[in-house]
Design a protein around this motif. Structure first.
Motif, mmCIF file in Angstrom:
data_model
loop_
_atom_site.group_PDB
_atom_site.id
_atom_site.type_symbol
_atom_site.label_atom_id
_atom_site.label_comp_id
_atom_site.label_asym_id
_atom_site.label_seq_id
_atom_site.Cartn_x
_atom_site.Cartn_y
_atom_site.Cartn_z
ATOM 1 N N VAL A 44 0.865 -1.183 0.000
ATOM 2 C CA VAL A 44 0.000 0.000 0.000
ATOM 3 C C VAL A 44 0.903 1.236 0.000
ATOM 4 O O VAL A 44 1.153 1.845 1.030
ATOM 5 N N PRO A 45 1.407 1.634 -1.168
ATOM 6 C CA PRO A 45 2.324 2.766 -1.211
ATOM 7 C C PRO A 45 1.640 4.129 -1.119
ATOM 8 O O PRO A 45 2.312 5.150 -1.045
ATOM 9 N N PHE A 46 0.298 4.141 -1.114
ATOM 10 C CA PHE A 46 -0.428 5.409 -1.001
ATOM 11 C C PHE A 46 -1.629 5.210 -0.087
ATOM 12 O O PHE A 46 -2.386 4.252 -0.246
ATOM 13 N N ALA A 47 -1.763 6.103 0.879
ATOM 14 C CA ALA A 47 -2.925 6.098 1.768
ATOM 15 C C ALA A 47 -3.231 7.533 2.152
ATOM 16 O O ALA A 47 -2.325 8.344 2.338
ATOM 17 N N SER A 48 -4.512 7.849 2.242
ATOM 18 C CA SER A 48 -4.893 9.191 2.672
ATOM 19 C C SER A 48 -6.230 9.131 3.396
ATOM 20 O O SER A 48 -7.006 8.196 3.222
ATOM 21 N N GLY A 49 -6.460 10.138 4.193
ATOM 22 C CA GLY A 49 -7.705 10.233 4.934
ATOM 23 C C GLY A 49 -7.428 10.432 6.413
ATOM 24 O O GLY A 49 -6.295 10.381 6.869
ATOM 25 N N ALA A 50 -8.492 10.666 7.137
ATOM 26 C CA ALA A 50 -8.400 10.884 8.581
ATOM 27 C C ALA A 50 -8.459 9.553 9.311
ATOM 28 O O ALA A 50 -9.320 8.724 9.032
ATOM 29 N N THR A 51 -7.557 9.358 10.242
ATOM 30 C CA THR A 51 -7.546 8.111 11.009
ATOM 31 C C THR A 51 -8.340 8.302 12.301
ATOM 32 O O THR A 51 -7.803 8.282 13.400
ATOM 33 N N VAL A 52 -9.640 8.481 12.121
ATOM 34 C CA VAL A 52 -10.564 8.584 13.245
ATOM 35 C C VAL A 52 -11.696 7.586 13.005
ATOM 36 O O VAL A 52 -12.085 7.349 11.859
ATOM 37 N N PRO A 53 -12.196 6.955 14.069
ATOM 38 C CA PRO A 53 -13.270 5.980 13.882
ATOM 39 C C PRO A 53 -14.442 6.549 13.087
ATOM 40 O O PRO A 53 -14.873 7.683 13.307
ATOM 41 N N GLY A 54 -14.896 5.763 12.125
ATOM 42 C CA GLY A 54 -16.005 6.160 11.266
ATOM 43 C C GLY A 54 -15.595 6.814 9.962
ATOM 44 O O GLY A 54 -16.391 6.922 9.041
ATOM 45 N N ALA A 55 -14.331 7.240 9.859
ATOM 46 C CA ALA A 55 -13.852 7.902 8.639
ATOM 47 C C ALA A 55 -13.508 6.859 7.586
ATOM 48 O O ALA A 55 -12.999 5.782 7.889
ATOM 49 N N ARG A 56 -13.780 7.188 6.335
ATOM 50 C CA ARG A 56 -13.336 6.337 5.223
ATOM 51 C C ARG A 56 -11.976 6.834 4.773
ATOM 52 O O ARG A 56 -11.741 8.033 4.677
ATOM 53 N N VAL A 57 -11.084 5.899 4.508
ATOM 54 C CA VAL A 57 -9.746 6.238 4.034
ATOM 55 C C VAL A 57 -9.562 5.655 2.643
ATOM 56 O O VAL A 57 -10.277 4.740 2.238
ATOM 57 N N LEU A 58 -8.621 6.207 1.919
ATOM 58 C CA LEU A 58 -8.313 5.719 0.580
ATOM 59 C C LEU A 58 -6.945 5.068 0.599
ATOM 60 O O LEU A 58 -5.956 5.691 0.982
ATOM 61 N N PHE A 59 -6.900 3.803 0.214
ATOM 62 C CA PHE A 59 -5.649 3.091 0.009
ATOM 63 C C PHE A 59 -5.531 2.800 -1.469
ATOM 64 O O PHE A 59 -6.514 2.530 -2.148
ATOM 65 N N ARG A 60 -4.326 2.845 -1.980
ATOM 66 C CA ARG A 60 -4.042 2.346 -3.317
ATOM 67 C C ARG A 60 -3.179 1.110 -3.106
ATOM 68 O O ARG A 60 -2.038 1.202 -2.662
ATOM 69 N N ILE A 61 -3.777 -0.054 -3.377
ATOM 70 C CA ILE A 61 -3.130 -1.334 -3.117
ATOM 71 C C ILE A 61 -2.547 -1.878 -4.413
ATOM 72 O O ILE A 61 -3.200 -1.869 -5.453
ATOM 73 N N ARG A 62 -1.310 -2.360 -4.309
ATOM 74 C CA ARG A 62 -0.628 -2.922 -5.468
ATOM 75 C C ARG A 62 -1.231 -4.284 -5.777
ATOM 76 O O ARG A 62 -1.173 -5.196 -4.968
ATOM 77 N N GLY A 63 -1.840 -4.399 -6.946
ATOM 78 C CA GLY A 63 -2.482 -5.637 -7.367
ATOM 79 C C GLY A 63 -1.475 -6.649 -7.871
ATOM 80 O O GLY A 63 -0.277 -6.364 -7.965
ATOM 81 N N PRO A 64 -1.945 -7.851 -8.220
ATOM 82 C CA PRO A 64 -1.043 -8.894 -8.715
ATOM 83 C C PRO A 64 -0.222 -8.451 -9.925
ATOM 84 O O PRO A 64 0.917 -8.845 -10.071
ATOM 85 N N GLY A 65 -0.773 -7.608 -10.780
ATOM 86 C CA GLY A 65 -0.033 -7.105 -11.937
ATOM 87 C C GLY A 65 0.768 -5.863 -11.610
ATOM 88 O O GLY A 65 1.250 -5.186 -12.501
ATOM 89 N N ARG A 66 0.913 -5.564 -10.316
ATOM 90 C CA ARG A 66 1.652 -4.404 -9.796
ATOM 91 C C ARG A 66 0.919 -3.086 -10.023
ATOM 92 O O ARG A 66 1.412 -2.037 -9.708
ATOM 93 N N ARG A 67 -0.283 -3.145 -10.607
ATOM 94 C CA ARG A 67 -1.081 -1.945 -10.826
ATOM 95 C C ARG A 67 -1.738 -1.531 -9.509
ATOM 96 O O ARG A 67 -2.183 -2.375 -8.743
ATOM 97 N N LEU A 68 -1.808 -0.227 -9.260
ATOM 98 C CA LEU A 68 -2.430 0.272 -8.037
ATOM 99 C C LEU A 68 -3.946 0.311 -8.198
ATOM 100 O O LEU A 68 -4.457 0.825 -9.184
ATOM 101 N N ARG A 69 -4.641 -0.251 -7.211
ATOM 102 C CA ARG A 69 -6.104 -0.288 -7.233
ATOM 103 C C ARG A 69 -6.643 0.386 -5.981
ATOM 104 O O ARG A 69 -6.108 0.171 -4.893
ATOM 105 N N PRO A 70 -7.709 1.172 -6.114
ATOM 106 C CA PRO A 70 -8.249 1.852 -4.933
ATOM 107 C C PRO A 70 -9.002 0.892 -4.012
ATOM 108 O O PRO A 70 -9.637 -0.059 -4.461
ATOM 109 N N PHE A 71 -8.910 1.164 -2.736
ATOM 110 C CA PHE A 71 -9.644 0.428 -1.710
ATOM 111 C C PHE A 71 -10.030 1.444 -0.647
ATOM 112 O O PHE A 71 -9.192 2.225 -0.206
ATOM 113 N N ARG A 72 -11.315 1.464 -0.257
ATOM 114 C CA ARG A 72 -11.819 2.478 0.664
ATOM 115 C C ARG A 72 -12.442 1.856 1.916
ATOM 116 O O ARG A 72 -13.653 1.811 2.055
ATOM 117 N N PRO A 73 -11.615 1.390 2.847
ATOM 118 C CA PRO A 73 -12.169 0.859 4.087
ATOM 119 C C PRO A 73 -12.567 1.979 5.049
ATOM 120 O O PRO A 73 -12.231 3.146 4.840
#
Length: 114
Positions: free
Chosen positions: A15-44
């Motif tokens: 996960v070479p990129f992450a942004s957002g507030a680290t407070v309970p209830g907040a959604r954050v944006l991760f860009r996760i390196r996929g199997p093909g090394r391409r970055l894919r968004p994930f919003r937990p």
């Protein structure tokens, strides 16, 4: 460290990129390196946080009654022994038994986290 998203590119291979507030209830944006090394968004969503050593995130696939996952990250140790990253997943929902082989493969990639 787990909550310092600006520092992720320095140590986090998966996960070479992450942004957002680290407070309970907040959604954050991760860009996760996929199997093909391409970055894919994930919003937990942040479940809990105890900076800088603990972070828990949750996400659902479809409705939370189908597949709901919580991922706990904890940094343990320090000093001369160094830090270790412990991870724990809790998956619940009606489709978890059917999807478990795929979920297990996907979660195994988190060995690359740091």
């Amino acid at each position: 460290m787990l909550t310092d998203f600006d520092a992720y590119p320095q140590w986090n291979h998966l996960v070479p990129f992450a942004s957002g507030a680290t407070v309970p209830g907040a959604r954050v944006l991760f860009r996760i390196r996929g199997p093909g090394r391409r970055l894919r968004p994930f919003r937990p969503t942040v479940v809990s946080v105890d900076p800088p050593r603990e972070l828990a995130l949750e996400a659902s696939l479809g409705h939370h009654l189908l597949v709901h996952m919580v991922h706990y990250f904890t940094l343990v140790g320090g000093g001369a022994s160094g830090l270790s990253l412990r991870q724990r997943w809790v998956a619940t929902g009606l489709l978890v038994p059917v999807l478990w082989p795929l979920l297990r493969l996907a979660m195994a990639r988190f060995r690359e986290f740091g």
